[in-house]
Motif scaffolding. Sequence first.
Motif, PDB file in Angstrom:
ATOM      1  N   MET A   1       0.967  -1.099   0.180  1.00  0.00           N
ATOM      2  CA  MET A   1      -0.157   0.046  -0.161  1.00  0.00           C
ATOM      3  C   MET A   1       0.374   0.882  -0.158  1.00  0.00           C
ATOM      4  O   MET A   1       1.631   1.265   0.764  1.00  0.00           O
ATOM      5  N   LYS A   2       1.138   2.329  -1.196  1.00  0.00           N
ATOM      6  CA  LYS A   2       1.597   3.213  -1.272  1.00  0.00           C
ATOM      7  C   LYS A   2       0.539   4.625  -0.189  1.00  0.00           C
ATOM      8  O   LYS A   2      -0.218   4.284  -0.265  1.00  0.00           O
ATOM      9  N   VAL A 159      -6.899   0.741  -7.090  1.00  0.00           N
ATOM     10  CA  VAL A 159      -7.100   1.607  -6.624  1.00  0.00           C
ATOM     11  C   VAL A 159      -6.912   2.549  -5.443  1.00  0.00           C
ATOM     12  O   VAL A 159      -6.227   2.059  -4.813  1.00  0.00           O
ATOM     13  N   ALA A 160      -7.065   3.658  -5.618  1.00  0.00           N
ATOM     14  CA  ALA A 160      -6.585   4.956  -5.830  1.00  0.00           C
ATOM     15  C   ALA A 160      -7.248   5.300  -3.876  1.00  0.00           C
ATOM     16  O   ALA A 160      -8.810   5.806  -4.678  1.00  0.00           O
ATOM     17  N   VAL A 161      -7.515   6.065  -2.866  1.00  0.00           N
ATOM     18  CA  VAL A 161      -8.424   6.836  -2.054  1.00  0.00           C
ATOM     19  C   VAL A 161      -7.889   7.850  -1.796  1.00  0.00           C
ATOM     20  O   VAL A 161      -7.258   8.496  -1.168  1.00  0.00           O
ATOM     21  N   LYS A 177      -7.690  -2.032   2.181  1.00  0.00           N
ATOM     22  CA  LYS A 177      -6.424  -2.361   1.012  1.00  0.00           C
ATOM     23  C   LYS A 177      -6.693  -1.744  -0.401  1.00  0.00           C
ATOM     24  O   LYS A 177      -6.843  -2.650  -0.851  1.00  0.00           O
ATOM     25  N   PRO A 178      -6.976  -0.742  -0.046  1.00  0.00           N
ATOM     26  CA  PRO A 178      -6.485   0.152  -1.397  1.00  0.00           C
ATOM     27  C   PRO A 178      -5.075  -0.061  -1.758  1.00  0.00           C
ATOM     28  O   PRO A 178      -4.544  -0.214  -1.162  1.00  0.00           O
ATOM     29  N   LEU A 204      -0.342   2.181   6.933  1.00  0.00           N
ATOM     30  CA  LEU A 204      -0.328   1.974   5.847  1.00  0.00           C
ATOM     31  C   LEU A 204      -0.220   0.138   6.387  1.00  0.00           C
ATOM     32  O   LEU A 204       0.627  -0.448   4.693  1.00  0.00           O
ATOM     33  N   GLN A 205      -0.764  -0.886   6.724  1.00  0.00           N
ATOM     34  CA  GLN A 205      -0.136  -2.365   6.706  1.00  0.00           C
ATOM     35  C   GLN A 205      -1.544  -3.098   6.667  1.00  0.00           C
ATOM     36  O   GLN A 205      -2.408  -2.538   6.155  1.00  0.00           O
TER      37      GLN A 205
END
Length: 205
Positions: A1-2, A159-161, A177-178, A204-205
């Motif tokens: 996850m970035k 997917v980005a949020v 989990k985006p 972001l784990q």
Amino acid sequence: MKLQLALDRLTKEKCITIAKETEANIDIIEVGTGVIKEYGMSIIRELRTLFPEKLILADMKTCDAGKHEARQAFEAGADITTVMAFSSDVTIKDTMQAAREMGKQVMVDLLEVHSRARIEELKDLGVQLVSLHVGKDQQTVGKFNTELFSLVSGFDFKVAVAGGINLDNVREIAGHKPDIIIAGSSLTGAKDPAAAAHMMKANLQ
């Protein structure tokens, strides 16, 4: 996850300062639409030079002239550009063609798109990366709601949020989990952007 740092409604100097302060904990530097309108492609070039190892996203919010605007962003050093989901299919296809030719990526912004029929059309066009996005104005009546994930559930998108994501809600959002979480003012407006980015990244784990 970035973790993507959104730099918008800031001076060029402030953009550079915050990017340097948060560099250790961010994966993508987003040059916001307002910043691009203020400084043009030159700020993308400057950030590319300063941060050669980071992915850079140019939030062009393209609605027309897809190939031309995508090439502008990519030639300036962006790795990713954005096009609006409500644009014509031709515009989206042209933007993606430019990205393929130049080895880059396109993020399709789903701002104010609520129809799964349109999502199906985007999939048929070959779209791979989308952004679930609550706009800045809309955030005055409501921030990012995890119900938005239902719009793209069942589709094989990255997917980005984005939209009002902060340390109070990031853990819940990350639970869906985006692929990319985009944080703007929660980092750029923090008293200590470096610490805020570190804490955000830790969720972001």
